[in-house]
Scaffold this active site. Structure first.
Site, short mmCIF file in Angstrom:
data_model
loop_
_atom_site.label_atom_id
_atom_site.label_comp_id
_atom_site.label_asym_id
_atom_site.label_seq_id
_atom_site.Cartn_x
_atom_site.Cartn_y
_atom_site.Cartn_z
CG HIS A 16 -2.01 0.91 1.11
ND1 HIS A 16 -2.21 1.89 2.44
CD2 HIS A 16 -2.79 1.38 0.58
CE1 HIS A 16 -3.15 2.63 2.13
NE2 HIS A 16 -3.72 2.41 0.95
CD GLU A 43 -2.62 2.37 -3.38
OE1 GLU A 43 -3.39 3.08 -3.48
OE2 GLU A 43 -1.76 2.48 -2.50
CG ASP A 45 -2.42 7.07 -3.32
OD1 ASP A 45 -3.59 6.75 -3.64
OD2 ASP A 45 -2.05 7.10 -2.25
CG HIS A 58 -3.16 9.51 0.19
ND1 HIS A 58 -4.06 10.39 1.25
CD2 HIS A 58 -4.01 8.58 -0.13
CE1 HIS A 58 -5.33 9.80 1.46
NE2 HIS A 58 -5.28 8.61 0.66
CD GLU A 118 -6.56 5.73 -4.70
OE1 GLU A 118 -7.33 6.48 -4.24
OE2 GLU A 118 -6.01 4.92 -4.10
#
Length: 248
Positions: A16, A43, A45, A58, A118
């Site tokens: 993450h 993952e 952002d 993020h 993301e």
């Protein structure tokens, strides 16, 4: 219906925000740590700067994860390049730079890491962020298997789908709404992403019957992950990738 899918098997665990809690989030050091611990996928952002460039971060503001001040969308690239995005995590990470999307993509390819990108648009920049990120993915992953692309923003995903029809898309909610299947269908989305404690058995049964993978965030306990897999969850995102480095 046709749902563009990744040309790689989804792993049980994604790191993450690059390296989870073990490195500065959304950082190149996090990617290196994830690879060193044997993670297959990460993952992270992506948000746009004032110059419209995609960066890994993020929050809509800079304060929590860097020594910068103000909104990311109002900060030019020149300033973002000067920030320390590591000292907040630990003094040993002091001097860690905020990475551009290009830097992260190239390092993922170098390390053999698969990615869930993301799209994290600042408010008011949903369509533009979806457009830029989709275009850059098609350039940065040219000749290689495309990443999975997810977002809470349906409008960002809609633009990404129109820009790049072959992108594998995942739709993010905290708790999936009752009409989640029709919303995935509208985007030809591949996967459903949601909070691990907000997924019920009805959602899992519907997803399984339709061949839709369900990915849950943020699972930092190995027994909790195993229980989710037993219920039919495909993958989890974790901040504690050290608890999974021996495989599951």
């Amino acid at each position: 219906m046709s749902r563009p899918a990744p040309k790689w098997p989804l792993p049980r665990v994604f790191a993450h925000r690059c390296g989870g809690a073990l490195a500065p989030e959304n950082s190149l050091s996090g990617l290196r740590l994830a690879a060193a611990l044997g993670c297959q996928a990460v993952e992270f952002d992506v948000m746009l700067s004032a110059d419209g460039s995609p960066w890994l971060i993020h929050d809509e503001r800079l304060e929590r994860t860097s020594n910068g001040v103000g909104p990311v969308s109002g900060t030019p690239d020149l300033v973002l390049r000067s920030l320390d995005a590591g000292a907040y995590r630990h003094p040993s990470f002091a001097g860690e730079a905020l990475p551009t999307f290009e830097q992260a993509a190239r390092l993922c390819r170098e390390l053999g890491l698969r990615a869930n990108v993301e799209i994290k648009p600042a408010k008011g920049f949903e369509a533009r962020t979806g457009e830029v990120v989709a275009h850059r993915i098609m350039e940065l992953w040219a000749g290689a298997p495309l990443p999975l692309v997810s977002s809470f923003s349906l409008s960002a995903l809609d633009v990404a789908r129109r820009v790049a029809p072959t992108l594998p898309l995942g739709v993010l909610w905290e708790r999936p709404p009752a009409d989640w299947p029709s919303q995935l269908d509208a985007l030809s989305a591949y996967s459903l992403h949601c909070a691990w404690d907000e997924v019920d058995d009805g959602v899992l049964e519907t997803a399984q019957a339709s061949g839709i993978p369900v990915l849950c965030y943020t699972v930092n306990d190995r027994p909790a992950a195993m229980a989710l897999f037993a219920r039919g969850v495909t993958s989890v995102f974790s901040d504690r990738i050290d608890k999974f480095h021996t495989g599951i």
